[in-house]
Design a protein around this motif. Structure first.
Motif, mmCIF file in Angstrom:
data_model
loop_
_atom_site.group_PDB
_atom_site.id
_atom_site.type_symbol
_atom_site.label_atom_id
_atom_site.label_comp_id
_atom_site.label_asym_id
_atom_site.label_seq_id
_atom_site.Cartn_x
_atom_site.Cartn_y
_atom_site.Cartn_z
ATOM 1 N N GLN A 1 -6.052 10.074 6.219
ATOM 2 C CA GLN A 1 -5.868 8.988 5.182
ATOM 3 C C GLN A 1 -4.411 9.070 4.990
ATOM 4 O O GLN A 1 -3.617 10.155 4.916
ATOM 5 C CB GLN A 1 -6.595 9.431 3.932
ATOM 6 N N VAL A 2 -3.790 7.804 4.663
ATOM 7 C CA VAL A 2 -2.481 7.489 4.752
ATOM 8 C C VAL A 2 -2.247 7.002 3.033
ATOM 9 O O VAL A 2 -2.903 6.058 2.749
ATOM 10 C CB VAL A 2 -1.912 6.719 5.511
ATOM 11 N N GLN A 3 -1.570 7.242 2.164
ATOM 12 C CA GLN A 3 -1.133 6.619 1.279
ATOM 13 C C GLN A 3 0.453 6.646 0.877
ATOM 14 O O GLN A 3 1.170 7.392 1.010
ATOM 15 C CB GLN A 3 -1.788 7.286 -0.061
ATOM 16 N N LEU A 4 0.822 5.554 -0.049
ATOM 17 C CA LEU A 4 2.060 5.495 -0.596
ATOM 18 C C LEU A 4 1.983 5.427 -2.020
ATOM 19 O O LEU A 4 1.128 4.797 -2.679
ATOM 20 C CB LEU A 4 2.722 4.160 -0.137
ATOM 21 N N VAL A 5 2.835 6.146 -2.663
ATOM 22 C CA VAL A 5 3.008 6.586 -4.019
ATOM 23 C C VAL A 5 4.444 6.162 -4.853
ATOM 24 O O VAL A 5 5.252 6.860 -4.118
ATOM 25 C CB VAL A 5 2.352 7.810 -4.532
ATOM 26 N N GLU A 6 4.450 5.232 -5.454
ATOM 27 C CA GLU A 6 5.800 4.425 -6.186
ATOM 28 C C GLU A 6 5.956 5.454 -7.531
ATOM 29 O O GLU A 6 5.054 5.800 -8.126
ATOM 30 C CB GLU A 6 5.674 3.163 -6.318
ATOM 31 N N SER A 7 7.110 5.544 -7.829
ATOM 32 C CA SER A 7 7.507 6.203 -9.156
ATOM 33 C C SER A 7 8.885 5.768 -9.409
ATOM 34 O O SER A 7 9.521 5.050 -8.470
ATOM 35 C CB SER A 7 7.709 7.746 -8.947
ATOM 36 N N GLY A 8 9.264 5.988 -10.667
ATOM 37 C CA GLY A 8 10.659 5.428 -11.114
ATOM 38 C C GLY A 8 10.855 4.197 -11.957
ATOM 39 O O GLY A 8 11.807 3.813 -12.557
ATOM 40 N N GLY A 9 9.531 3.455 -12.183
ATOM 41 C CA GLY A 9 9.753 2.118 -12.991
ATOM 42 C C GLY A 9 9.740 2.564 -14.519
ATOM 43 O O GLY A 9 9.788 3.666 -14.784
ATOM 44 N N GLY A 10 9.897 1.613 -15.270
ATOM 45 C CA GLY A 10 10.235 1.641 -16.682
ATOM 46 C C GLY A 10 10.852 0.804 -17.263
ATOM 47 O O GLY A 10 11.066 -0.252 -16.847
ATOM 48 N N LEU A 11 11.458 1.000 -18.539
ATOM 49 C CA LEU A 11 11.833 0.087 -19.466
ATOM 50 C C LEU A 11 13.460 0.354 -19.248
ATOM 51 O O LEU A 11 13.892 1.485 -19.499
ATOM 52 C CB LEU A 11 11.561 0.237 -20.728
ATOM 53 N N CYS B 1 9.192 6.018 -3.243
ATOM 54 C CA CYS B 1 7.987 5.694 -2.694
ATOM 55 C C CYS B 1 7.874 6.670 -1.556
ATOM 56 O O CYS B 1 8.539 6.518 -0.453
ATOM 57 C CB CYS B 1 7.870 4.234 -2.114
ATOM 58 N N ALA B 2 6.907 7.566 -1.814
ATOM 59 C CA ALA B 2 6.611 8.622 -1.010
ATOM 60 C C ALA B 2 5.256 8.399 0.021
ATOM 61 O O ALA B 2 4.210 7.990 -0.773
ATOM 62 C CB ALA B 2 6.569 9.950 -1.453
ATOM 63 N N VAL C 1 6.404 -6.117 -11.278
ATOM 64 C CA VAL C 1 5.912 -5.064 -10.611
ATOM 65 C C VAL C 1 6.301 -5.061 -9.188
ATOM 66 O O VAL C 1 6.317 -5.977 -8.525
ATOM 67 C CB VAL C 1 4.169 -5.050 -10.637
ATOM 68 N N TYR C 2 6.773 -3.821 -8.806
ATOM 69 C CA TYR C 2 7.408 -3.552 -7.673
ATOM 70 C C TYR C 2 6.435 -2.700 -6.786
ATOM 71 O O TYR C 2 5.914 -1.706 -7.251
ATOM 72 C CB TYR C 2 8.806 -2.669 -7.958
ATOM 73 N N TYR C 3 6.444 -3.203 -5.493
ATOM 74 C CA TYR C 3 5.681 -2.386 -4.587
ATOM 75 C C TYR C 3 6.551 -2.117 -3.173
ATOM 76 O O TYR C 3 7.300 -2.806 -2.977
ATOM 77 C CB TYR C 3 4.618 -3.449 -4.034
ATOM 78 N N CYS C 4 6.092 -0.863 -2.744
ATOM 79 C CA CYS C 4 6.600 -0.721 -1.428
ATOM 80 C C CYS C 4 5.563 -0.704 -0.468
ATOM 81 O O CYS C 4 4.273 -0.915 -0.742
ATOM 82 C CB CYS C 4 6.972 0.806 -1.406
ATOM 83 N N THR D 1 0.068 -1.732 8.099
ATOM 84 C CA THR D 1 0.796 -1.868 6.860
ATOM 85 C C THR D 1 0.037 -1.367 5.837
ATOM 86 O O THR D 1 -1.247 -1.565 5.603
ATOM 87 C CB THR D 1 1.153 -3.387 6.684
ATOM 88 N N TYR D 2 0.827 -0.445 5.049
ATOM 89 C CA TYR D 2 0.396 0.185 4.036
ATOM 90 C C TYR D 2 0.991 -0.216 2.586
ATOM 91 O O TYR D 2 2.244 -0.427 2.856
ATOM 92 C CB TYR D 2 0.271 1.778 4.096
ATOM 93 N N TRP D 3 0.484 -0.173 1.549
ATOM 94 C CA TRP D 3 1.028 -0.692 0.279
ATOM 95 C C TRP D 3 0.599 0.429 -0.933
ATOM 96 O O TRP D 3 -0.237 1.100 -0.834
ATOM 97 C CB TRP D 3 0.448 -1.999 -0.307
#
Length: 121
Positions: free
Chosen positions: A1-11, A22-23, A92-95, A109-111
């Motif tokens: 299985q492959v996944q992408l995990v984003e971080s760093g968003g906020g106010l 995005c890792a 909302v930001y997506y990689c 393509t993975y999101w």
């Protein structure tokens, strides 16, 4: 299985900066192009920036000169440095990434799940 995990968003306040990460993880054979998109309420998902495995980049006109995409191939991670943020950058930001899993002959393509960016005026 492959996944992408984003971080760093906020106010953040208008004029400020954020750095998104995005890792990719899992059974990865190789990663080709990686990119960042965003989607604001009621709007279509918009491509912001793209980077090839060799480091070639391209940007949407709306973010050129303010956003910088980069990647660390050793960490299977793509970044988006966002400077001079404006209220209209809120979304909302997506990689995404073109990844060939170890078990596959071709890439897919993975999101990521998305990370919220809020820009206060």
């Amino acid at each position: 299985q492959v996944q992408l995990v984003e971080s760093g968003g906020g106010l953040v306040q208008a004029g400020g900066s954020l750095r998104l990460s995005c890792a990719a993880s899992g059974s990865i054979g190789n990663i080709n192009a990686m990119g960042w998109y965003r989607q604001a309420p009621g709007q279509l998902r918009e491509l912001l920036a793209r980077i090839t495995s060799g480091g070639t980049t391209n940007y949407a006109d709306s973010v050129k000169g303010r956003f910088t995409i980069s990647r660390d191939n050793a960490k299977n991670t793509v970044y988006l440095q966002m400077n001079s943020l404006k209220p209209e950058d809120a979304a909302v930001y997506y990689c995404n990434a073109d990844i060939r899993p170890r078990w596959a002959a071709r890439s897919s393509t993975y999101w990521g799940q998305g990370t919220q960016v809020i820009v206060s005026s």
